[in-house]
Motif scaffolding. Sequence first.
Motif, PDB file in Angstrom:
ATOM      1  N   SER A 263       0.843  -1.196   0.000  1.00 55.87           N
ATOM      2  CA  SER A 263       0.000   0.000   0.000  1.00 55.87           C
ATOM      3  C   SER A 263       0.877   1.245   0.000  1.00 55.87           C
ATOM      4  N   PRO A 264       0.765   2.090  -1.020  1.00 57.96           N
ATOM      5  CA  PRO A 264       1.700   3.213  -1.150  1.00 57.96           C
ATOM      6  C   PRO A 264       1.598   4.240  -0.026  1.00 57.96           C
ATOM      7  N   ILE A 265       2.757   4.637   0.486  1.00 62.00           N
ATOM      8  CA  ILE A 265       2.845   5.793   1.368  1.00 62.00           C
ATOM      9  C   ILE A 265       2.971   7.045   0.515  1.00 62.00           C
ATOM     10  N   VAL A 266       3.732   6.921  -0.579  1.00 65.27           N
ATOM     11  CA  VAL A 266       3.935   8.032  -1.504  1.00 65.27           C
ATOM     12  C   VAL A 266       3.375   7.666  -2.872  1.00 65.27           C
ATOM     13  N   TRP A 267       2.562   8.574  -3.427  1.00 63.46           N
ATOM     14  CA  TRP A 267       2.109   8.471  -4.808  1.00 63.46           C
ATOM     15  C   TRP A 267       2.905   9.511  -5.574  1.00 63.46           C
ATOM     16  N   LEU A 268       3.907   9.063  -6.313  1.00 61.64           N
ATOM     17  CA  LEU A 268       4.801   9.970  -7.030  1.00 61.64           C
ATOM     18  C   LEU A 268       4.241  10.228  -8.422  1.00 61.64           C
ATOM     19  N   TRP A 269       3.844  11.469  -8.670  1.00 61.83           N
ATOM     20  CA  TRP A 269       3.210  11.838  -9.931  1.00 61.83           C
ATOM     21  C   TRP A 269       4.227  12.532 -10.829  1.00 61.83           C
ATOM     22  N   GLY A 308       4.520   1.058 -10.668  1.00 63.84           N
ATOM     23  CA  GLY A 308       4.170   2.219 -11.485  1.00 63.84           C
ATOM     24  C   GLY A 308       2.986   1.989 -12.395  1.00 63.84           C
ATOM     25  N   THR A 309       2.353   3.082 -12.752  1.00 64.58           N
ATOM     26  CA  THR A 309       1.246   3.093 -13.708  1.00 64.58           C
ATOM     27  C   THR A 309       1.534   4.140 -14.769  1.00 64.58           C
ATOM     28  N   LEU A 310       1.427   3.755 -16.015  1.00 63.08           N
ATOM     29  CA  LEU A 310       1.637   4.680 -17.128  1.00 63.08           C
ATOM     30  C   LEU A 310       0.280   5.061 -17.696  1.00 63.08           C
ATOM     31  N   ALA A 311      -0.120   6.310 -17.474  1.00 65.81           N
ATOM     32  CA  ALA A 311      -1.434   6.809 -17.887  1.00 65.81           C
ATOM     33  C   ALA A 311      -1.293   7.643 -19.152  1.00 65.81           C
ATOM     34  N   VAL A 312      -1.941   7.184 -20.222  1.00 68.55           N
ATOM     35  CA  VAL A 312      -1.830   7.853 -21.520  1.00 68.55           C
ATOM     36  C   VAL A 312      -3.212   8.307 -21.963  1.00 68.55           C
ATOM     37  N   GLY A 313      -3.300   9.548 -22.381  1.00 69.44           N
ATOM     38  CA  GLY A 313      -4.602  10.018 -22.848  1.00 69.44           C
ATOM     39  C   GLY A 313      -4.575  11.476 -23.216  1.00 69.44           C
ATOM     40  N   HIS A 314      -5.687  11.941 -23.733  1.00 67.62           N
ATOM     41  CA  HIS A 314      -5.806  13.328 -24.167  1.00 67.62           C
ATOM     42  C   HIS A 314      -5.846  14.253 -22.954  1.00 67.62           C
ATOM     43  N   PRO A 315      -5.493  15.511 -23.121  1.00 70.55           N
ATOM     44  CA  PRO A 315      -5.571  16.447 -21.991  1.00 70.55           C
ATOM     45  C   PRO A 315      -6.989  16.516 -21.431  1.00 70.55           C
ATOM     46  N   GLY A 316      -7.080  16.530 -20.091  1.00 70.23           N
ATOM     47  CA  GLY A 316      -8.372  16.695 -19.449  1.00 70.23           C
ATOM     48  C   GLY A 316      -9.159  15.428 -19.218  1.00 70.23           C
ATOM     49  N   THR A 317      -8.563  14.264 -19.483  1.00 71.53           N
ATOM     50  CA  THR A 317      -9.307  13.004 -19.334  1.00 71.53           C
ATOM     51  C   THR A 317      -9.144  12.361 -17.964  1.00 71.53           C
ATOM     52  N   GLY A 318      -8.446  13.022 -17.037  1.00 71.13           N
ATOM     53  CA  GLY A 318      -8.400  12.535 -15.661  1.00 71.13           C
ATOM     54  C   GLY A 318      -7.101  11.912 -15.216  1.00 71.13           C
ATOM     55  N   LYS A 319      -6.056  11.951 -16.037  1.00 72.73           N
ATOM     56  CA  LYS A 319      -4.788  11.316 -15.674  1.00 72.73           C
ATOM     57  C   LYS A 319      -4.202  11.958 -14.405  1.00 72.73           C
ATOM     58  N   SER A 320      -4.093  13.271 -14.420  1.00 72.87           N
ATOM     59  CA  SER A 320      -3.530  13.985 -13.271  1.00 72.87           C
ATOM     60  C   SER A 320      -4.459  13.907 -12.069  1.00 72.87           C
ATOM     61  N   LEU A 321      -5.756  13.982 -12.318  1.00 72.30           N
ATOM     62  CA  LEU A 321      -6.734  13.952 -11.233  1.00 72.30           C
ATOM     63  C   LEU A 321      -6.654  12.642 -10.462  1.00 72.30           C
ATOM     64  N   VAL A 322      -6.467  11.543 -11.161  1.00 71.22           N
ATOM     65  CA  VAL A 322      -6.352  10.241 -10.503  1.00 71.22           C
ATOM     66  C   VAL A 322      -5.136  10.203  -9.586  1.00 71.22           C
ATOM     67  N   ALA A 323      -4.016  10.760 -10.059  1.00 67.24           N
ATOM     68  CA  ALA A 323      -2.796  10.759  -9.248  1.00 67.24           C
ATOM     69  C   ALA A 323      -2.998  11.549  -7.957  1.00 67.24           C
ATOM     70  N   LYS A 324      -3.627  12.712  -8.064  1.00 62.50           N
ATOM     71  CA  LYS A 324      -3.810  13.573  -6.885  1.00 62.50           C
ATOM     72  C   LYS A 324      -4.821  12.985  -5.901  1.00 62.50           C
ATOM     73  N   THR A 325      -5.906  12.439  -6.430  1.00 60.54           N
ATOM     74  CA  THR A 325      -6.977  11.964  -5.548  1.00 60.54           C
ATOM     75  C   THR A 325      -6.692  10.599  -4.942  1.00 60.54           C
ATOM     76  N   ALA A 326      -5.831   9.795  -5.565  1.00 62.93           N
ATOM     77  CA  ALA A 326      -5.487   8.483  -4.995  1.00 62.93           C
ATOM     78  C   ALA A 326      -4.841   8.653  -3.633  1.00 62.93           C
ATOM     79  N   ALA A 327      -3.923   9.612  -3.528  1.00 67.56           N
ATOM     80  CA  ALA A 327      -3.234   9.843  -2.262  1.00 67.56           C
ATOM     81  C   ALA A 327      -4.217  10.263  -1.175  1.00 67.56           C
ATOM     82  N   LYS A 328      -5.123  11.162  -1.506  1.00 65.12           N
ATOM     83  CA  LYS A 328      -6.102  11.629  -0.519  1.00 65.12           C
ATOM     84  C   LYS A 328      -7.057  10.506  -0.127  1.00 65.12           C
ATOM     85  N   THR A 329      -7.444   9.699  -1.099  1.00 60.93           N
ATOM     86  CA  THR A 329      -8.389   8.612  -0.839  1.00 60.93           C
ATOM     87  C   THR A 329      -7.796   7.572   0.108  1.00 60.93           C
TER      88      THR A 329
END
Length: 501
Positions: A263-269, A308-329
């Motif tokens: 279980s990650p202590i650090v989510w490195l984005w 690691g997870t490699l997230a590929v997609g168009h801008p605005g599809t949630g790649k960055s949002l997932v990284a930020k919210t995983a840590a908080k969750t």
Amino acid sequence: MKTIPDLIEQAKNVSTPLIAVSTADPQATQDAIAKRLSGVPLLCWDIARGVIAVNERGKTAAAAFGKDPTGLTTPGEALILAAKLPADTVLFVHMAHQYLDNEQVKQAVWNLRDIFKVNGRTLIMFGPSFTLPAELAQDVLLLDEPLPTEAELSTIVTAQYENARQTSDPPLTKETFPDPDEKDLGRIVDACRGLAAYPSEQAVAMALRKTGIDLDDLWIRKKTFINQIRALRVEESTLTFADVGGLETMKTYLGDLAAGPLSPIVWLWIDEIVKLFAGAGSSGDTSGVSQDQLATFLTLFQLYGWTGTLAVGHPGTGKSLVAKTAAKTYSGVCVAFDTGAAKGSLVGESEKYIRAAFKAVQAIGGNRVHVIASCNGLDSLRPEMRRRFGTPWVFDLPTKEERSTIWPISLKRFKLDEGQPRPEDEGWTGAEINKCCELAFMLQKPLSEAACYVIPIIKSDPEAIKKLRDQASNRWLSASYPGPYRPETEKAATGGRKIQL
């Protein structure tokens, strides 16, 4: 595992003359070495105090300089005169990493190699990290002092509890002010990971309350520490996965990861990871900076055992949002790696920056670090990098069903009427829906009018969407539904899809 004093004593026994120690707490390191080598003359130099004695035998040795040693505040002069020191003397030099590029200092250090080796004298240089000049790289023994282990941090925590009991007026007892139980102690240690011994003591002492440790206070100090490291930045977020519409498969996957043994202590984005290594392996990068960073990244990623997870997609599809919210969750910390700040202009600088940053992340999270690397495409990403992350995840334009979950979240965020008519949104990304709601709030207009100021990517860059879909076809994983990404289920004109399991 041998400690730094163990290694120093071993090196001194075989007459190793030049040693550089990377340490986050040089004074504590010096004290530990001095305790082990108390039988030999010990001296210490820094740019403010010159040379001072560390023990009684050091006072006698200081007379060999032939002048007031406290006046030797120029490193080159102090090192030149150090050649006169008596046998077995140890000279500590603080902040040595700042001076090794100076030609006089470099030559003076090199000159001490043979004359110190003859009679057991040792030069020990301290710094947070070292990139040795080529002239000294083969002559200086490099030692890297690890930060306190979990066991050592536990000892520090319980010692602070005992100190609080003794200094309280009136004194407290273990019955009235008990040590933290095993679960709480683990949380406190996690909040201290990455700090050296001295700042750990201070942070715990300042976070102690009558009711025990204030974990929020500890984490504030931890985040301040992280933000001081070049290329690292703590990403604060109040949002959790409950605030992310769609992307159910990705959220399930990361949830399962968080429930597992690592279980990650650090989510490195790492946002736009392609930019970090742009030019690596190409003839256009003549400096070697990108190749240097790529090699260091790959080595440390494997050495530390990170996932690691490699997230590929168009801008605005949630790649960055997932990284930020995983840590908080999942009660971790999201640390953003700044690709621009990690680049130095010279070969070796970038390696130093990335190594220092990764060392800090490893100290905080150990092997419980999960790297989420995002990018808009993989054309420029080296194959060896892709292998470290495994199969990429595709973040496509959200389906109609996903958009229907995103709208209420964004409307609620901006306190807008959730019952008002919505604009035609086929092909919109989550970021575009959020932007429409933001504009409606800012302009005090209905959604239908705010939508006039939103040009979705499905219209502005349809070629990029088609290219990514063709590239991902049955090769990559879908962030929205189980299994491989299947372009045959797509409605290419809008980005909507009918999921067929």
